[in-house]
Design a protein around this motif. Structure first.
Motif, PDB file in Angstrom:
ATOM      1  N   CYS A  29       0.834  -1.193   0.000  1.00 19.94           N
ATOM      2  CA  CYS A  29       0.000   0.000   0.000  1.00 19.94           C
ATOM      3  C   CYS A  29       0.874   1.251   0.000  1.00 19.94           C
ATOM      4  O   CYS A  29       1.843   1.336   0.735  1.00 19.94           O
ATOM      5  CB  CYS A  29      -0.907  -0.004   1.221  1.00 19.94           C
ATOM      6  N   ILE A  30       0.464   2.210  -0.789  1.00 19.34           N
ATOM      7  CA  ILE A  30       1.235   3.433  -0.910  1.00 19.34           C
ATOM      8  C   ILE A  30       0.543   4.540  -0.142  1.00 19.34           C
ATOM      9  O   ILE A  30      -0.655   4.774  -0.318  1.00 19.34           O
ATOM     10  CB  ILE A  30       1.365   3.866  -2.380  1.00 19.34           C
ATOM     11  N   GLY A  31       1.265   5.224   0.715  1.00 13.22           N
ATOM     12  CA  GLY A  31       0.694   6.319   1.468  1.00 13.22           C
ATOM     13  C   GLY A  31       0.218   7.440   0.578  1.00 13.22           C
ATOM     14  O   GLY A  31       0.787   7.706  -0.476  1.00 13.22           O
ATOM     15  N   GLY A  32      -0.884   8.108   0.988  1.00 12.20           N
ATOM     16  CA  GLY A  32      -1.417   9.224   0.231  1.00 12.20           C
ATOM     17  C   GLY A  32      -2.509   8.861  -0.741  1.00 12.20           C
ATOM     18  O   GLY A  32      -2.988   9.706  -1.493  1.00 12.20           O
ATOM     19  N   LEU A  33      -2.951   7.594  -0.756  1.00  6.61           N
ATOM     20  CA  LEU A  33      -4.040   7.203  -1.632  1.00  6.61           C
ATOM     21  C   LEU A  33      -5.308   7.910  -1.205  1.00  6.61           C
ATOM     22  O   LEU A  33      -5.584   8.084  -0.024  1.00  6.61           O
ATOM     23  CB  LEU A  33      -4.248   5.688  -1.581  1.00  6.61           C
ATOM     24  N   SER A  34      -6.116   8.323  -2.160  1.00  9.29           N
ATOM     25  CA  SER A  34      -7.332   9.041  -1.847  1.00  9.29           C
ATOM     26  C   SER A  34      -8.543   8.148  -1.756  1.00  9.29           C
ATOM     27  O   SER A  34      -9.566   8.526  -1.211  1.00  9.29           O
ATOM     28  CB  SER A  34      -7.599  10.109  -2.910  1.00  9.29           C
ATOM     29  N   ASP A  35      -8.448   6.935  -2.285  1.00  2.00           N
ATOM     30  CA  ASP A  35      -9.597   6.050  -2.293  1.00  2.00           C
ATOM     31  C   ASP A  35      -9.121   4.626  -2.076  1.00  2.00           C
ATOM     32  O   ASP A  35      -8.108   4.219  -2.646  1.00  2.00           O
ATOM     33  CB  ASP A  35     -10.320   6.136  -3.643  1.00  2.00           C
ATOM     34  N   PRO A  36      -9.847   3.836  -1.250  1.00  2.00           N
ATOM     35  CA  PRO A  36      -9.408   2.461  -1.008  1.00  2.00           C
ATOM     36  C   PRO A  36      -9.226   1.658  -2.278  1.00  2.00           C
ATOM     37  O   PRO A  36      -8.401   0.760  -2.338  1.00  2.00           O
ATOM     38  CB  PRO A  36     -10.540   1.890  -0.139  1.00  2.00           C
ATOM     39  N   GLY A  37      -9.965   1.975  -3.305  1.00  2.00           N
ATOM     40  CA  GLY A  37      -9.837   1.225  -4.542  1.00  2.00           C
ATOM     41  C   GLY A  37      -8.529   1.451  -5.247  1.00  2.00           C
ATOM     42  O   GLY A  37      -8.174   0.727  -6.182  1.00  2.00           O
ATOM     43  N   ASP A  38      -7.788   2.492  -4.808  1.00  2.00           N
ATOM     44  CA  ASP A  38      -6.496   2.759  -5.423  1.00  2.00           C
ATOM     45  C   ASP A  38      -5.403   1.842  -4.922  1.00  2.00           C
ATOM     46  O   ASP A  38      -4.304   1.821  -5.469  1.00  2.00           O
ATOM     47  CB  ASP A  38      -6.060   4.199  -5.134  1.00  2.00           C
ATOM     48  N   ALA A  39      -5.674   1.128  -3.843  1.00  2.00           N
ATOM     49  CA  ALA A  39      -4.633   0.304  -3.245  1.00  2.00           C
ATOM     50  C   ALA A  39      -4.183  -0.790  -4.195  1.00  2.00           C
ATOM     51  O   ALA A  39      -4.985  -1.574  -4.676  1.00  2.00           O
ATOM     52  CB  ALA A  39      -5.153  -0.346  -1.963  1.00  2.00           C
ATOM     53  N   PRO A  40      -2.886  -0.844  -4.524  1.00  2.00           N
ATOM     54  CA  PRO A  40      -2.406  -1.839  -5.459  1.00  2.00           C
ATOM     55  C   PRO A  40      -2.323  -3.219  -4.833  1.00  2.00           C
ATOM     56  O   PRO A  40      -1.974  -3.367  -3.675  1.00  2.00           O
ATOM     57  CB  PRO A  40      -1.001  -1.328  -5.812  1.00  2.00           C
ATOM     58  N   ALA A  41      -2.681  -4.236  -5.604  1.00  2.00           N
ATOM     59  CA  ALA A  41      -2.583  -5.613  -5.133  1.00  2.00           C
ATOM     60  C   ALA A  41      -1.252  -6.172  -5.581  1.00  2.00           C
ATOM     61  O   ALA A  41      -1.179  -7.033  -6.460  1.00  2.00           O
ATOM     62  CB  ALA A  41      -3.740  -6.448  -5.662  1.00  2.00           C
ATOM     63  N   GLY A  42      -0.150  -5.663  -5.025  1.00  2.00           N
ATOM     64  CA  GLY A  42       1.180  -6.031  -5.500  1.00  2.00           C
ATOM     65  C   GLY A  42       1.648  -7.368  -4.979  1.00  2.00           C
ATOM     66  O   GLY A  42       1.082  -7.947  -4.075  1.00  2.00           O
ATOM     67  N   SER A  43       2.714  -7.881  -5.577  1.00  2.00           N
ATOM     68  CA  SER A  43       3.374  -9.051  -5.050  1.00  2.00           C
ATOM     69  C   SER A  43       4.573  -8.579  -4.238  1.00  2.00           C
ATOM     70  O   SER A  43       4.572  -7.473  -3.717  1.00  2.00           O
ATOM     71  CB  SER A  43       3.768  -9.984  -6.194  1.00  2.00           C
ATOM     72  N   THR A  44       5.595  -9.390  -4.104  1.00  2.00           N
ATOM     73  CA  THR A  44       6.688  -9.051  -3.202  1.00  2.00           C
ATOM     74  C   THR A  44       7.793  -8.282  -3.908  1.00  2.00           C
ATOM     75  O   THR A  44       8.159  -8.598  -5.020  1.00  2.00           O
ATOM     76  CB  THR A  44       7.283 -10.326  -2.614  1.00  2.00           C
ATOM     77  N   GLU A  45       8.317  -7.298  -3.238  1.00  2.00           N
ATOM     78  CA  GLU A  45       9.474  -6.577  -3.736  1.00  2.00           C
ATOM     79  C   GLU A  45      10.527  -6.623  -2.649  1.00  2.00           C
ATOM     80  O   GLU A  45      10.249  -6.274  -1.499  1.00  2.00           O
ATOM     81  CB  GLU A  45       9.118  -5.126  -4.046  1.00  2.00           C
ATOM     82  N   THR A  46      11.723  -7.075  -2.983  1.00  2.00           N
ATOM     83  CA  THR A  46      12.780  -7.143  -1.976  1.00  2.00           C
ATOM     84  C   THR A  46      13.876  -6.166  -2.310  1.00  2.00           C
ATOM     85  O   THR A  46      13.950  -5.639  -3.415  1.00  2.00           O
ATOM     86  CB  THR A  46      13.402  -8.547  -1.909  1.00  2.00           C
ATOM     87  N   SER A  47      14.733  -5.945  -1.337  1.00  2.00           N
ATOM     88  CA  SER A  47      15.889  -5.095  -1.558  1.00  2.00           C
ATOM     89  C   SER A  47      16.929  -5.869  -2.348  1.00  2.00           C
ATOM     90  O   SER A  47      16.699  -6.987  -2.787  1.00  2.00           O
ATOM     91  CB  SER A  47      16.454  -4.644  -0.212  1.00  2.00           C
ATOM     92  N   SER A  48      18.094  -5.296  -2.499  1.00  2.00           N
ATOM     93  CA  SER A  48      19.173  -5.947  -3.243  1.00  2.00           C
ATOM     94  C   SER A  48      19.445  -7.352  -2.727  1.00  2.00           C
ATOM     95  O   SER A  48      19.319  -7.632  -1.544  1.00  2.00           O
ATOM     96  CB  SER A  48      20.454  -5.114  -3.095  1.00  2.00           C
ATOM     97  N   GLY A  49      19.811  -8.245  -3.644  1.00  2.00           N
ATOM     98  CA  GLY A  49      20.116  -9.612  -3.266  1.00  2.00           C
ATOM     99  C   GLY A  49      21.408  -9.752  -2.490  1.00  2.00           C
ATOM    100  O   GLY A  49      21.709 -10.813  -1.977  1.00  2.00           O
ATOM    101  N   THR A  50      22.191  -8.701  -2.400  1.00  2.00           N
ATOM    102  CA  THR A  50      23.444  -8.777  -1.660  1.00  2.00           C
ATOM    103  C   THR A  50      23.229  -8.339  -0.226  1.00  2.00           C
ATOM    104  O   THR A  50      22.923  -7.181   0.033  1.00  2.00           O
ATOM    105  CB  THR A  50      24.516  -7.880  -2.298  1.00  2.00           C
ATOM    106  N   PRO A  51      23.315  -9.256   0.737  1.00  2.00           N
ATOM    107  CA  PRO A  51      23.071  -8.881   2.126  1.00  2.00           C
ATOM    108  C   PRO A  51      24.145  -7.951   2.656  1.00  2.00           C
ATOM    109  O   PRO A  51      25.294  -8.003   2.228  1.00  2.00           O
ATOM    110  CB  PRO A  51      23.095 -10.231   2.866  1.00  2.00           C
ATOM    111  N   THR A  52      23.783  -7.103   3.574  1.00  2.00           N
ATOM    112  CA  THR A  52      24.760  -6.240   4.209  1.00  2.00           C
ATOM    113  C   THR A  52      25.223  -6.911   5.493  1.00  2.00           C
ATOM    114  O   THR A  52      24.740  -7.950   5.892  1.00  2.00           O
ATOM    115  CB  THR A  52      24.158  -4.872   4.563  1.00  2.00           C
ATOM    116  N   THR A  53      26.167  -6.296   6.159  1.00  2.00           N
ATOM    117  CA  THR A  53      26.657  -6.835   7.427  1.00  2.00           C
ATOM    118  C   THR A  53      26.164  -6.004   8.604  1.00  2.00           C
ATOM    119  O   THR A  53      26.695  -6.109   9.689  1.00  2.00           O
ATOM    120  CB  THR A  53      28.194  -6.885   7.430  1.00  2.00           C
TER     121      THR A  53
END
Length: 266
Positions: A29-53
């Motif tokens: 969900c993205i902040g600032g949506l004006s209507d509940p119907g705007d909420a995207p039904a997204g899948s997963t998004e991850t950060s870079s595949g290289t882990p940090t320490t």
């Protein structure tokens, strides 16, 4: 190392993070949506595949996390830690709580610390709901019986909120996610008062009065500050996954149990 060897090494690093990148596309969900119907039904998004320490104690997402609503072992004592930034009004957060969090609780509850950080950025009623969550948690902590912090067995220790004495708070959080379509800014406090009075032992009037006066706004602002510092931005849910003491990756959107389990290595 040859070019082909370098490619194989890069692929192994990506897979070690949990194979999460293979199912990426849209976010939550993205902040600032004006209507509940705007909420995207997204899948997963991850950060870079290289882990940090970055160590757990040094990561901005974990700032003050020992004082947050959580379940599982105490912070720093678990094989893995999930720090989840969620908005009560976020539909993607509701799906995460419905489909993924119960599996973490049931299958990994004795090995993984799950920390909830309220992060109201989506729909307006999420902000007063977050004030109520923090007020409920504060009231539960005030009434905490130290003897309850000693689990009698593994199943008791894994019970939602046991170590933090926050069972009512978790119930309220679950109520918001389960009944999202019934809430708006005009009724959130009244519906919260009714739920707490009917379903918990908390003083519903006192909790709601504190929420209306933003008596625990410092806790709300601490979560917002931690999320912003960690790069959550305006998107929920966003989770930060730590294997032992080491940060592995972050994910947002439709975060599956498999992504969490693989990233944590448990």
């Amino acid at each position: 190392m040859t070019l082909e060897g370098d490619r194989r090494s890069s692929r192994r690093r990506l897979l070690a993070v949990g194979g999460a990148s293979a199912v990426c596309s849209l976010a939550g969900c993205i902040g600032g949506l004006s209507d509940p119907g705007d909420a995207p039904a997204g899948s997963t998004e991850t950060s870079s595949g290289t882990p940090t320490t970055t160590a757990l104690g040094d990561h901005p997402a974990a700032a003050g996390f020992a004082d947050q609503t959580r379940f599982g072992p105490s912070p720093g004592e678990a094989a893995g830690t999930v720090v989840a930034f969620e908005d009560p009004s976020c539909t993607r957060c509701a799906a995460f709580e419905r489909d993924t969090v119960p599996k973490i609780r049931e299958r990994l509850g004795d090995r993984v610390t799950f920390v909830l950080r309220s992060y109201p950025v989506v729909y307006p009623w999420g902000e007063p709901a977050t004030q109520a969550i923090e007020s409920a948690f504060a009231h539960e902590m005030e009434a905490l019986n130290p003897e309850r912090d000693v689990p009698a067995d593994a199943s008791t220790a894994a019970r939602p909120g046991f170590r933090q004495g926050s069972e009512a708070t978790w119930a309220l959080v679950g109520h918001y996610f389960e009944k999202q379509e019934q809430f708006d800014t005009s009724n959130v406090f009244e519906r919260t008062r009714t739920f707490l009075a009917d379903e918990t032992d908390l003083n519903a009037e006192a909790v709601v009065a504190d929420a209306e006066e933003k008596a625990h706004d410092d806790a709300v602002q601490a979560d917002l500050a931690a999320g912003k510092e960690a790069g959550v931005g305006q998107t929920t849910p966003t989770v930060f996954l730590f294997r032992g003491d080491e940060f592995r990756t972050s994910a947002r959107g439709s975060i599956s149990f498999q992504v969490v389990k693989a990233a944590l290595g448990v």
